[in-house]
Motif scaffolding. Sequence first.
Motif, short mmCIF file in Angstrom:
data_model
loop_
_atom_site.label_atom_id
_atom_site.label_comp_id
_atom_site.label_asym_id
_atom_site.label_seq_id
_atom_site.Cartn_x
_atom_site.Cartn_y
_atom_site.Cartn_z
N ASN B 219 0.83 -1.20 0.00
CA ASN B 219 0.00 0.00 0.00
C ASN B 219 0.86 1.25 0.00
OD1 ASN B 219 -2.68 0.46 -0.14
ND2 ASN B 219 -3.10 -0.21 1.95
N ALA B 220 1.85 1.25 0.89
CA ALA B 220 2.70 2.43 1.02
C ALA B 220 3.55 2.62 -0.22
CB ALA B 220 3.59 2.31 2.25
N TYR B 222 2.92 1.63 -3.26
CA TYR B 222 2.14 2.08 -4.40
C TYR B 222 1.68 3.52 -4.23
CZ TYR B 222 1.88 -2.14 -7.18
OH TYR B 222 2.20 -3.18 -8.00
N THR B 223 1.41 3.92 -3.00
CA THR B 223 0.95 5.29 -2.80
C THR B 223 2.10 6.26 -3.04
OG1 THR B 223 -0.55 4.48 -1.12
CG2 THR B 223 -0.19 6.83 -1.18
N ASP B 224 3.29 5.91 -2.58
CA ASP B 224 4.43 6.80 -2.76
C ASP B 224 5.70 5.99 -2.93
OD1 ASP B 224 5.61 9.75 -0.94
OD2 ASP B 224 6.14 8.88 -2.88
#
Lengths: 503, 334
Positions: B219-220, B222-224
């Motif tokens: 998640n992290a 892909y987000t940044d």
Amino acid sequence: MAERELDGQSFDLVVLGTGLEEAIIASEAAAAGKSVLHIDRNPYYGGAYASFTLNGLIEWAVCHRDQRQIPIVEILVSTKAEGEEERRQQLTDQPTFVIGKDSRGAAASDPAEPATGSRASEALRRLAPFATNNMCVDEPDSAAKALLELLQNDRNYQIELAPKVALCRGQMIDLLIDSGIGEYVQFRGVEHNYLVRDNGVERVPESKEDIFASTTLSLIEKRKLMRVITTVADQEQSKAVIEQAGGVLFEKLLRERFKLDGKLLDAVLRCVARVGFNEQVDAAEGCRRIQRYVTSMGRYGRMAYLCGLYGGGSEIAQSFCRLCAVAGGTYVLGEDVSVEPANDGAGFTVSLGVGTIKAARVVMDSTYASTVTHGHVLSRAICILDAHILGEDTTALATYVGSSGVVSMLYVTQATMAAPKGKSILYAWVEGRLSENKVLLCHAISATRGNASALLTLFMETHSLVASGSVSDDIIHTKGPDATVDLDSAVTAAQSITELILG
Amino acid sequence: MMHGRRRVAAKEPTQDEKDEARQQLERYCALNSRVMGLKAQNVFTTDALDATRQLLELNTELHTVWNYRRTIMKKLDAWEDTEKRQSMLEQELGFLMKVIRNNIKSYWMWNHRMWALSQLPQPTWRGELSLVDKLIGMDARNYHAWDYRRFVIARLKDTEDGDAVDEQEFAFTTAQINRDCANHSAWHNRSKLLPAILARADQPRREKVLQTENELIQNAIYTDPEDQNAWLYYDWLLDIQQSDEDRIKLLRGKIAAIRELLELEEDGTRPLIELVSRFAELGRLQPGSVSDAEKEECMKTLCTLKGVDSYHAGRYTDISSALSKRWKVHDLCV
């Protein structure tokens, strides 16, 4: 100023109609030192932006509505059959009341009833002539009973004719701050933005935190959305992207450059950039809209829009009128008025019940023009629900994206003093005629309301009127509320007129 | 002083401000002399205590004076009585709350607070936890607050169920990471808690926990993708695996995840170098597991990186030369 004193007076500017644009124009003219007379034929402020209690709304529909601007109002009161748990009605069922073109005539032809009974029964009496099923007021049927019950709380409703919100970094907020009105008009944040489709309602993630924490987006969708946010929302990077793309439509840019489709595309294009179903928006304008949205977030909290209490548009219009009065403007409500060019060729003659006034310039809301043609048409629905749907005590924007159209929606509750505790209101509107769009509106409302039931739904068709005819050449007309969700368009329109007047 | 706040430019002080500053300085110096004098003479009275209080309010960094204050308190008669000690130390905590506002990052002040709580006959650890919650709410990366939190949690486990407390803390780090996935303190705290949770868990639970960690990291990432926190945590997760088998499994998963990310983000420098490093590691753990095509891909990637990220050109050249020797392939970065 006493009534007799108005006769024979001259004013630099006479404004007809106390809608939002007219109010802003009047207050800016007064602030610039012009003498201003501001007249509204209605016994209330706000014009097309007015807001009413439930009773007031009924009175408006029957007695005060401008019939060229809003030719038809339908009201559907939901009822429960004996012994049934749920209301089985569809929103598309035949309305309980249809108030058409000759409502004032019909209302006037009623013999004057003695002022007995409550305000609620008075409202019912007013509506009865328009019932589609020969309603008898003295022996109320289930629809009438349901309406009477709703009217018990009539004063806890503030229902807007043209609901709108204010972008936090938009012109309306800046104007409210500059004028000082921002110090006393109250707002709540529009806490969420929802995408509604036939398969459900989903929150639009608006920030890095939202995206990270979302459980309904796939990883790839998260990445794509982040890229849109970081690239498009940044002025430098977006410039490069736009140059590279050339003069393409924003939708094409999102599809091809950012590989958005499905609900992601809907969320960015419709919910954030607010591109209409038939609206052509180029890449540069689309990026600008996203930037305005993203920069608005964080100004007052995590929301991009603010929603006014007690009916935003109306409160703000009244505040500008107050400002105008403080700067010397004169106000007249509840008087019919007509305008003719002056005999000596300079300016106008304005005739009221209390006398005749000379005006150097006249600005009017188009409903005061003697001849008009019809411009854009909007279909609107106001749906009172028996429960909360998108959150308790909150305000939210929602957009229904379907195969045949895109419907804008605003959800309000007690948080903005729009509805009594436990109930909520869903506004929905879309461009086009009611006969063609009623089904779409009902669809949008049904897709959003979940398990809540509609208690009362009002449908109307609003026309923007364009003044025609020779008298109108020197008179400046305001446009009235458009289909956008925010109040900035009214400010832009008002300020371009003010520039014309003040030079 | 706080993360994410703009620094206000300093202004030249006016004459009035200068005069006032000089007077304050004189007051301070007088007080300082007085307190140090009392200390030299081994005076341990309530008067001396009060003097230290005044001095510490002006300057929290005087660790000698904090020491002195502790000594005085222990030598007072009230110390021996449990109730009186409780009330004295509670007052002390109140004093510290006042002083915290002046300087939230004073080591000595935090130390003193920890001492006071350790000496309390009836400590209020839950109350302390809510204080730390507030501090972290104000500045999510204040490591004093996080450090203090770990101290409080450790003490809390003396009186409450240790496992339950750990789980609550773990959930707290999740919430903090959700608020800001670049919060290094939250990731760090999580890494302190995870080993205990894994040790307690049976095999199916272990796998579930690791899967959750993987998802959070992904998640992290892909987000940044350019933020280092999630990558570092990923590395650490690989490190703590007990067996090479587990490690290889995680590595392969990581490589697949990076590849997927690179489909969307062809020019992400961080994912690219991570890909190369993972292949290098895989090759080291399981000789022969990296195919020729993959090796060539890595060498090409290093060359690309050198062009795109010139700041780290030296590092890429270095890695390239080391890998070319180990894998016996051409060094393209020469």
